[in-house]
Design a protein around this motif. Structure first.
Motif, mmCIF file in Angstrom:
data_model
loop_
_atom_site.group_PDB
_atom_site.id
_atom_site.type_symbol
_atom_site.label_atom_id
_atom_site.label_comp_id
_atom_site.label_asym_id
_atom_site.label_seq_id
_atom_site.Cartn_x
_atom_site.Cartn_y
_atom_site.Cartn_z
ATOM 1 N N SER A 386 14.877 -3.659 -3.278
ATOM 2 C CA SER A 386 13.790 -4.271 -4.039
ATOM 3 C C SER A 386 13.214 -5.439 -3.236
ATOM 4 O O SER A 386 13.962 -6.170 -2.573
ATOM 5 C CB SER A 386 14.337 -4.768 -5.379
ATOM 6 O OG SER A 386 13.323 -5.297 -6.175
ATOM 7 N N PRO A 387 11.893 -5.647 -3.236
ATOM 8 C CA PRO A 387 10.844 -4.976 -4.001
ATOM 9 C C PRO A 387 10.165 -3.819 -3.255
ATOM 10 O O PRO A 387 9.066 -3.408 -3.634
ATOM 11 C CB PRO A 387 9.850 -6.107 -4.236
ATOM 12 C CG PRO A 387 9.900 -6.889 -2.943
ATOM 13 C CD PRO A 387 11.348 -6.831 -2.510
ATOM 14 N N LEU A 388 10.825 -3.298 -2.210
ATOM 15 C CA LEU A 388 10.240 -2.189 -1.453
ATOM 16 C C LEU A 388 10.427 -0.852 -2.160
ATOM 17 O O LEU A 388 9.966 0.171 -1.664
ATOM 18 C CB LEU A 388 10.866 -2.129 -0.063
ATOM 19 C CG LEU A 388 10.673 -3.388 0.800
ATOM 20 C CD1 LEU A 388 11.526 -3.317 2.053
ATOM 21 C CD2 LEU A 388 9.208 -3.577 1.152
ATOM 22 N N ASN A 389 11.076 -0.880 -3.316
ATOM 23 C CA ASN A 389 11.329 0.348 -4.077
ATOM 24 C C ASN A 389 10.443 0.485 -5.302
ATOM 25 O O ASN A 389 10.720 1.308 -6.175
ATOM 26 C CB ASN A 389 12.800 0.401 -4.493
ATOM 27 C CG ASN A 389 13.193 -0.787 -5.379
ATOM 28 O OD1 ASN A 389 12.399 -1.712 -5.576
ATOM 29 N ND2 ASN A 389 14.404 -0.757 -5.905
ATOM 30 N N VAL A 390 9.404 -0.316 -5.389
ATOM 31 C CA VAL A 390 8.508 -0.267 -6.557
ATOM 32 C C VAL A 390 7.628 0.971 -6.445
ATOM 33 O O VAL A 390 6.784 1.075 -5.543
ATOM 34 C CB VAL A 390 7.654 -1.540 -6.647
ATOM 35 C CG1 VAL A 390 6.668 -1.449 -7.808
ATOM 36 C CG2 VAL A 390 8.562 -2.769 -6.813
ATOM 37 N N THR A 391 7.815 1.908 -7.378
ATOM 38 C CA THR A 391 7.132 3.198 -7.297
ATOM 39 C C THR A 391 5.622 3.057 -7.288
ATOM 40 O O THR A 391 4.916 3.765 -6.557
ATOM 41 C CB THR A 391 7.574 4.088 -8.470
ATOM 42 O OG1 THR A 391 9.008 4.212 -8.452
ATOM 43 C CG2 THR A 391 6.962 5.470 -8.361
ATOM 44 N N ALA A 392 5.102 2.150 -8.087
ATOM 45 C CA ALA A 392 3.649 2.001 -8.200
ATOM 46 C C ALA A 392 3.010 1.525 -6.902
ATOM 47 O O ALA A 392 1.804 1.700 -6.704
ATOM 48 C CB ALA A 392 3.304 1.034 -9.329
ATOM 49 N N MET A 393 3.803 0.926 -6.014
ATOM 50 C CA MET A 393 3.269 0.450 -4.738
ATOM 51 C C MET A 393 3.479 1.472 -3.629
ATOM 52 O O MET A 393 3.124 1.214 -2.477
ATOM 53 C CB MET A 393 3.919 -0.880 -4.358
ATOM 54 C CG MET A 393 3.673 -2.007 -5.352
ATOM 55 S SD MET A 393 1.916 -2.424 -5.541
ATOM 56 C CE MET A 393 1.623 -3.328 -4.018
ATOM 57 N N ASN A 394 4.055 2.622 -3.956
ATOM 58 C CA ASN A 394 4.305 3.647 -2.946
ATOM 59 C C ASN A 394 3.028 4.433 -2.646
ATOM 60 O O ASN A 394 2.302 4.827 -3.561
ATOM 61 C CB ASN A 394 5.389 4.605 -3.447
ATOM 62 C CG ASN A 394 5.836 5.562 -2.363
ATOM 63 O OD1 ASN A 394 6.028 5.169 -1.222
ATOM 64 N ND2 ASN A 394 5.998 6.826 -2.719
#
Length: 527
Positions: A386-394
């Motif tokens: 986290s926060p590289l795992n935020v789906t909406a930012m993928n």
């Protein structure tokens, strides 16, 4: 180890001297080099040089005012934590031991009140003054952290007396300040002594008294009440445990060769507070300029100070919400509406302030990247921290993340045309391994913007203003070219991106022609 005279020392000296921390592991003893320790409360900086907003009640009682990450207004009349330095921790301890933030917490019992006072020598919030925690004597060596104890005085490890305003979630600051409906609670965290390991931003080598004379422990008290049920805090031991965990997680340490920097953020749309679902007139250059905000978040990477002393990295304090990631090479923060506007009002969280430490020196700019470094951008979202795992930012494993995601509806009262501003890397090549494989080399169009702002204004408490209106000023937000993405999503053949991408400070290749970068228009410093 040797604890300097301190009002709390008599309470826990016997415990500490009987083996709470083994001196062989810490390098501390009764001889050696003396290092002073002090503690400082740390809140959102204001341009009047006050942390948070210092105020007084009609009866003359002082308090500090701030907002939780969910927007709830808090007026804190009493907040304290009983801290004692234990030892400096050597770097030869196992990595897991050095990274452990604190020991498991026991239950706590409600006690204390608005009329109470913090014990002498405790770290106290109201007033904002630093307090001496005494000193430690250490032998020459290489140290990676400071161990402190949170010790009970009359059974209490710490205490709070906040008034909270439950109707202020989702409101702007002006409306929150005008709110009157509130309740006040009193609570103490009670239990046995806890120990906390606070890592240094970099190992400290001590060979002479000149190498290190003082350490400062800061407490980000505005985080203390995040995720705490204020209505049940006074009687619920589970909520009191959460409060204590927040208190411990809010601590950070810096050496006398470092400085603390606090960065407040003010999120706007065309000069007005950025609120999910609000409509803003005068955005864009079309006939219909009403814009309804649907999302607002972005990644900041590798913040640093630059100036005559060179360039030095800012190591951010943990936010407790998973919105900051750091490793040996990079620092990343997710800012804005970190949970997105599609979350319920109660679940929305806004990252309003970042605290960090940097090497002392002479600097005139605070700089950062709007985006992510290549090494982090293409990590598998399923296993990324986290926060590289935020789906909406993928974006995709091949393309990486959205660096900037500001979504809205143009012509909000009629056509409601989606206009989304998504910035991310394009023209990424994985050597023909298929769409599920990350790129094998840097993308041809990385679209990572570099931003530099005046440090003097930020250090004096002026907020970093984020406002996309100037970026969108020359595009029709209520119209979109057929067969293209809604709005501008960094596409190199998307007409809506022609005027947008250069205003982010990016060179933009449009249909084979280079549109040169303009001065970035998204960030400024308020006055």
């Amino acid at each position: 180890m040797n604890l300097f005279k301190h009002p709390l020392a008599v309470v826990t000296a016997a415990l500490l001297m009987t083996g709470l921390v083994a001196c062989g592991q810490t390098g501390s003893n009764t001889g050696g080099i003396e290092v002073g320790i002090k503690a400082q409360p740390l809140g959102t900086p204001r341009h009047d040089h006050q942390d948070s907003t210092a105020k007084s009640t009609p009866t003359g009682a002082s308090f500090v005012q701030f907002r939780r990450s969910d927007g709830m207004r808090i007026d804190l009349q009493l907040g304290y934590l009983n801290l004692l330095p234990v030892a400096l921790e050597t770097c030869d301890l196992p990595l897991a031991a050095r990274l452990a933030p604190f020991n498991p917490l026991g239950s706590a019992l409600a006690h204390g009140g608005h009329g109470g006072e913090a014990p002498d020598g405790a770290l106290t919030v109201v007033g904002g003054e630093a307090v001496s925690l005494g000193s430690l004597r250490v032998t020459p060596g290489r140290y990676c952290g400071l161990q402190v104890a949170v010790s009970p005085v009359d059974g209490a490890l710490g205490g709070v007396a906040p008034c909270y305003y439950p109707t202020t979630l989702g409101l702007d600051d002006t409306a929150a300040l005008a709110a009157s409906e509130h309740s006040c609670v009193e609570a103490e965290a009670r239990g046995a002594t806890r120990t906390v390991t606070l890592p240094f931003s970099a190992p400290v080598v001590i060979e002479t008294p000149d190498d290190l004379s003082e350490l400062t422990v800061t407490a980000q008290y505005e985080r203390w009440f995040d995720e705490v049920n204020m209505a049940t805090l006074s009687a619920d031991t589970l909520q009191q445990d959460r409060l204590l965990q927040n208190m411990l997680a809010s601590l950070q340490v810096r050496t006398d060769a470092e400085q603390t920097l606090s960065m407040a953020f003010d999120y706007r749309v065309n000069g007005e507070p950025a609120l999910c679902g609000s409509v803003y007139p005068g955005v864009g250059n079309g006939a219909q300029q009403d814009y309804e905000l649907r999302d607002y978040r972005f990644y900041m990477a590798d913040p640093r100070l630059e100036g005559p002393s060179g360039s030095t990295r800012i190591r951010l304090a943990d936010t407790g919400s998973g919105s900051v990631y750091q490793d040996d090479d990079h620092t990343v923060a997710l800012l804005g509406q970190v949970n997105g506007c599609d979350a319920t009002v109660e679940a929305r969280r806004v990252s309003r302030v970042l605290h960090g430490v940097a090497d002392a020196g002479t600097y005139d700019r605070m700089c950062f990247s709007l985006g992510l470094p290549f090494a982090l951008n293409h990590l598998d979202i399923a296993t990324a921290p986290s926060p590289l795992n935020v789906t909406a930012m993928n974006w995709s494993w091949l393309g990486g993340r959205k660096f900037l995601k500001i979504d809205g509806l143009g012509d909000a009262d009629d056509a409601r045309t989606p206009f989304n501003l998504h910035v991310g890397s394009t023209q990424c090549d994985n050597g023909g391994q298929g769409g599920s494989a990350p790129p094998s080399q840097a993308c041809a169009q990385p679209h990572v913007a570099e931003v530099c702002l005046d440090l003097a204004d930020i250090a004096s408490g002026h907020a970093i203003v984020v406002d996309p209106a100037a970026v969108l000023a020359d595009v029709d937000i209520a119209s979109n070219t057929p067969m293209t993405a809604p709005g501008c999503m960094s596409g190199n053949s998307d007409p809506e991106c022609q005027t947008v991408m250069p205003k982010l400070g990016l060179d933009f290749e449009y249909n084979g022609s280079l549109l040169p970068a303009q001065p970035q228009a998204l960030f400024s410093v308020g006055h």
